[in-house]
Design a protein around this motif. Structure first.
Motif, PDB file in Angstrom:
ATOM      1  N   SER A  88       0.828  -1.210   0.000  1.00  0.00           N
ATOM      2  CA  SER A  88       0.000   0.000   0.000  1.00  0.00           C
ATOM      3  C   SER A  88       0.862   1.260   0.000  1.00  0.00           C
ATOM      4  O   SER A  88       0.525   2.261  -0.648  1.00  0.00           O
ATOM      5  CB  SER A  88      -0.944   0.011   1.213  1.00  0.00           C
ATOM      6  OG  SER A  88      -1.925  -1.012   1.079  1.00  0.00           O
ATOM      7  N   THR A  89       1.968   1.217   0.699  1.00  0.00           N
ATOM      8  CA  THR A  89       2.892   2.355   0.689  1.00  0.00           C
ATOM      9  C   THR A  89       3.458   2.557  -0.714  1.00  0.00           C
ATOM     10  O   THR A  89       3.570   3.687  -1.200  1.00  0.00           O
ATOM     11  CB  THR A  89       4.046   2.122   1.684  1.00  0.00           C
ATOM     12  OG1 THR A  89       3.505   1.905   2.988  1.00  0.00           O
ATOM     13  CG2 THR A  89       4.980   3.319   1.727  1.00  0.00           C
ATOM     14  N   GLN A 112       1.026   4.269  -3.160  1.00  0.00           N
ATOM     15  CA  GLN A 112       0.826   5.685  -2.867  1.00  0.00           C
ATOM     16  C   GLN A 112       1.981   6.548  -3.374  1.00  0.00           C
ATOM     17  O   GLN A 112       1.819   7.754  -3.567  1.00  0.00           O
ATOM     18  CB  GLN A 112       0.630   5.883  -1.369  1.00  0.00           C
ATOM     19  CG  GLN A 112      -0.706   5.346  -0.869  1.00  0.00           C
ATOM     20  CD  GLN A 112      -0.859   5.475   0.632  1.00  0.00           C
ATOM     21  OE1 GLN A 112      -0.632   6.542   1.199  1.00  0.00           O
ATOM     22  NE2 GLN A 112      -1.227   4.387   1.283  1.00  0.00           N
ATOM     23  N   HIS A 113       3.127   5.913  -3.627  1.00  0.00           N
ATOM     24  CA  HIS A 113       4.246   6.632  -4.237  1.00  0.00           C
ATOM     25  C   HIS A 113       4.014   6.869  -5.731  1.00  0.00           C
ATOM     26  O   HIS A 113       4.546   7.824  -6.296  1.00  0.00           O
ATOM     27  CB  HIS A 113       5.552   5.839  -4.073  1.00  0.00           C
ATOM     28  CG  HIS A 113       6.215   6.007  -2.744  1.00  0.00           C
ATOM     29  ND1 HIS A 113       5.723   5.439  -1.588  1.00  0.00           N
ATOM     30  CD2 HIS A 113       7.341   6.680  -2.387  1.00  0.00           C
ATOM     31  CE1 HIS A 113       6.528   5.752  -0.578  1.00  0.00           C
ATOM     32  NE2 HIS A 113       7.506   6.510  -1.038  1.00  0.00           N
ATOM     33  N   ASN A 132       1.522   7.815  -7.520  1.00  0.00           N
ATOM     34  CA  ASN A 132       0.882   9.053  -7.995  1.00  0.00           C
ATOM     35  C   ASN A 132       1.194  10.244  -7.081  1.00  0.00           C
ATOM     36  O   ASN A 132       0.466  11.230  -7.071  1.00  0.00           O
ATOM     37  CB  ASN A 132      -0.624   8.870  -8.201  1.00  0.00           C
ATOM     38  CG  ASN A 132      -1.401   8.851  -6.903  1.00  0.00           C
ATOM     39  OD1 ASN A 132      -0.822   8.642  -5.833  1.00  0.00           O
ATOM     40  ND2 ASN A 132      -2.697   9.072  -6.993  1.00  0.00           N
ATOM     41  N   LEU A 158       1.258  10.676  -3.796  1.00  0.00           N
ATOM     42  CA  LEU A 158       0.620  10.933  -2.500  1.00  0.00           C
ATOM     43  C   LEU A 158       1.635  10.856  -1.362  1.00  0.00           C
ATOM     44  O   LEU A 158       1.491  11.533  -0.347  1.00  0.00           O
ATOM     45  CB  LEU A 158      -0.517   9.931  -2.252  1.00  0.00           C
ATOM     46  CG  LEU A 158      -1.797  10.146  -3.056  1.00  0.00           C
ATOM     47  CD1 LEU A 158      -2.811   9.073  -2.715  1.00  0.00           C
ATOM     48  CD2 LEU A 158      -2.390  11.525  -2.787  1.00  0.00           C
ATOM     49  N   VAL A 159       2.634  10.010  -1.550  1.00  0.00           N
ATOM     50  CA  VAL A 159       3.725   9.882  -0.574  1.00  0.00           C
ATOM     51  C   VAL A 159       5.028  10.103  -1.337  1.00  0.00           C
ATOM     52  O   VAL A 159       5.188   9.618  -2.461  1.00  0.00           O
ATOM     53  CB  VAL A 159       3.712   8.483   0.084  1.00  0.00           C
ATOM     54  CG1 VAL A 159       4.930   8.298   0.980  1.00  0.00           C
ATOM     55  CG2 VAL A 159       2.430   8.271   0.873  1.00  0.00           C
ATOM     56  N   ARG A 166      -1.476  12.963 -11.107  1.00  0.00           N
ATOM     57  CA  ARG A 166      -2.638  12.276 -10.554  1.00  0.00           C
ATOM     58  C   ARG A 166      -3.800  12.184 -11.539  1.00  0.00           C
ATOM     59  O   ARG A 166      -4.693  11.362 -11.356  1.00  0.00           O
ATOM     60  CB  ARG A 166      -3.065  12.955  -9.248  1.00  0.00           C
ATOM     61  CG  ARG A 166      -2.067  12.705  -8.133  1.00  0.00           C
ATOM     62  CD  ARG A 166      -2.219  13.619  -6.957  1.00  0.00           C
ATOM     63  NE  ARG A 166      -1.021  13.538  -6.114  1.00  0.00           N
ATOM     64  CZ  ARG A 166      -0.631  14.492  -5.291  1.00  0.00           C
ATOM     65  NH1 ARG A 166      -1.313  15.624  -5.199  1.00  0.00           N
ATOM     66  NH2 ARG A 166       0.464  14.334  -4.578  1.00  0.00           N
ATOM     67  N   LEU A 226      -5.752   6.424  -8.521  1.00  0.00           N
ATOM     68  CA  LEU A 226      -5.663   5.505  -7.391  1.00  0.00           C
ATOM     69  C   LEU A 226      -7.024   5.362  -6.733  1.00  0.00           C
ATOM     70  O   LEU A 226      -7.615   6.351  -6.301  1.00  0.00           O
ATOM     71  CB  LEU A 226      -4.628   6.013  -6.382  1.00  0.00           C
ATOM     72  CG  LEU A 226      -4.468   5.254  -5.066  1.00  0.00           C
ATOM     73  CD1 LEU A 226      -4.128   3.788  -5.314  1.00  0.00           C
ATOM     74  CD2 LEU A 226      -3.392   5.910  -4.208  1.00  0.00           C
ATOM     75  N   PHE A 253      -8.775   3.768  -3.596  1.00  0.00           N
ATOM     76  CA  PHE A 253      -8.463   3.207  -2.286  1.00  0.00           C
ATOM     77  C   PHE A 253      -9.412   2.071  -1.911  1.00  0.00           C
ATOM     78  O   PHE A 253     -10.502   1.930  -2.473  1.00  0.00           O
ATOM     79  CB  PHE A 253      -8.538   4.291  -1.208  1.00  0.00           C
ATOM     80  CG  PHE A 253      -7.435   5.298  -1.275  1.00  0.00           C
ATOM     81  CD1 PHE A 253      -6.191   5.023  -0.744  1.00  0.00           C
ATOM     82  CD2 PHE A 253      -7.637   6.528  -1.885  1.00  0.00           C
ATOM     83  CE1 PHE A 253      -5.161   5.950  -0.806  1.00  0.00           C
ATOM     84  CE2 PHE A 253      -6.629   7.471  -1.960  1.00  0.00           C
ATOM     85  CZ  PHE A 253      -5.388   7.176  -1.412  1.00  0.00           C
ATOM     86  N   ASP A 284      -6.683  -0.653  -4.865  1.00  0.00           N
ATOM     87  CA  ASP A 284      -6.259  -1.272  -3.611  1.00  0.00           C
ATOM     88  C   ASP A 284      -7.422  -2.078  -3.044  1.00  0.00           C
ATOM     89  O   ASP A 284      -8.369  -1.528  -2.497  1.00  0.00           O
ATOM     90  CB  ASP A 284      -5.832  -0.183  -2.615  1.00  0.00           C
ATOM     91  CG  ASP A 284      -5.146  -0.762  -1.391  1.00  0.00           C
ATOM     92  OD1 ASP A 284      -5.018  -2.004  -1.298  1.00  0.00           O
ATOM     93  OD2 ASP A 284      -4.737   0.021  -0.517  1.00  0.00           O
TER      94      ASP A 284
END
Length: 286
Positions: A47-48, A51-52, A54, A56-57, A82, A87, A89, A168
């Protein structure tokens, strides 16, 4: 290629006692039009990682390229990224908030600065793609069933016309019919629109049925990367990191004890059926 990840590390709370390295030296290439299954036990980093993709992290260190551009370079537009990398969730219906289904799906295109007519056109097209009927456009999204809410949430991302769709656990909490409907729709999108799909899932049966390539994560690193047949062939190694293969894999290996020459590469019921029929047909010809 669409996305290239080079030596990415990510550390949560790096400056205190809760420090945890979630990603460790991850390097990957995700090519245009691939259908990828991302698997791993809870806490493996999957999950981490998504998120990279697009923005987000932001990685603690390392580089991520989208269509050849470093997304961390000065002046790079994360808003633009984005709009290309969508993405969805887990439980995306929890993010529904507008008064009507149509307004909710229009929200993303509006944030891109598009005019109302274009937003409406994109929203209606996306809703049609995911199977929401026109009679439901003016309903409150909260009146819909769980599966319909999930479709509306996915439509909200599709209305932004992404080139990459990341999901996800898109079928979490759905009944078997709802799960199959959603995944069949995603597979249809991939085939007809040629978009890149990254599916995060705990269901090995779903992954085996739909994806072309599997990336298995463990402790923040890439543990395996290959076709479903290549990855699930190493099922004993998957078991060591808290994963498993589809039930068909275990069935075929059990069958091999009685028929040593039978192929055990099948990962779906259809593939197993073909392998068994081929084996006995060839035996009859001998």
């Amino acid at each position: 290629m669409s996305i290239k990840i080079e030596h990415v590390n990510y550390i949560y709370s790096p400056d205190n006692a809760f420090r945890k390295q979630a990603l460790k030296d991850v390097s990957l290439e995700i090519k245009d039009g691939e259908f990828i299954g991302l698997i791993g036990h809870t806490g493996s980093g999957k999950s981490t990682l998504i998120q990279h993709l697009n923005g987000l992290v932001r990685a603690t260190d390392g580089k991520i390229y989208y269509n050849g551009e470093n997304i961390y370079q000065e002046g790079y537009s994360m808003t633009k990224l984005r709009s290309h990398v969508g993405l969805v969730f887990q439980y995306p219906e929890h993010q529904l908030f507008e008064m009507t289904v149509l307004k909710d799906v229009c929200f993303g295109p509006k944030n891109l600065g598009l005019d109302e007519a274009v937003c409406q056109e994109r929203a209606k097209k996306a809703l049609s793609i995911v199977g929401i009927k026109e009679k439901d456009y003016e309903k409150s999204p909260f009146e819909l069933s769980g599966g319909q809410k999930r479709r509306v949430a996915i439509a909200g991302v599709l209305a932004m016309e992404p080139e990459v769709l990341i999901l996800d656990e898109p079928t979490a909490g759905l009944d078997p019919k709802g799960r199959n409907d959603i995944l069949d729709q995603i597979a249809k999108l991939h085939k007809e629109m040629g978009i890149t799909v990254i599916l995060v899932s705990h269901s090995m049966e779903d992954v085996a049925k739909y994806v072309d390539r599997i990336i298995a994560m463990n402790r923040g690193s890439v543990y395996m990367d290959g076709t479903p047949a290549e990855v699930f062939e190493r099922y004993t190694e998957l078991e060591k990191i808290g994963l498993a293969a589809p039930q068909v894999t275990y069935f075929m290996h059990g069958l091999q004890e009685y028929f040593p020459d039978i192929s055990v590469k099948a990962t779906t019921v259809e593939e197993a059926k073909k392998a068994i029929c081929d084996y006995f047909r060839e035996g009859a010809d001998r």
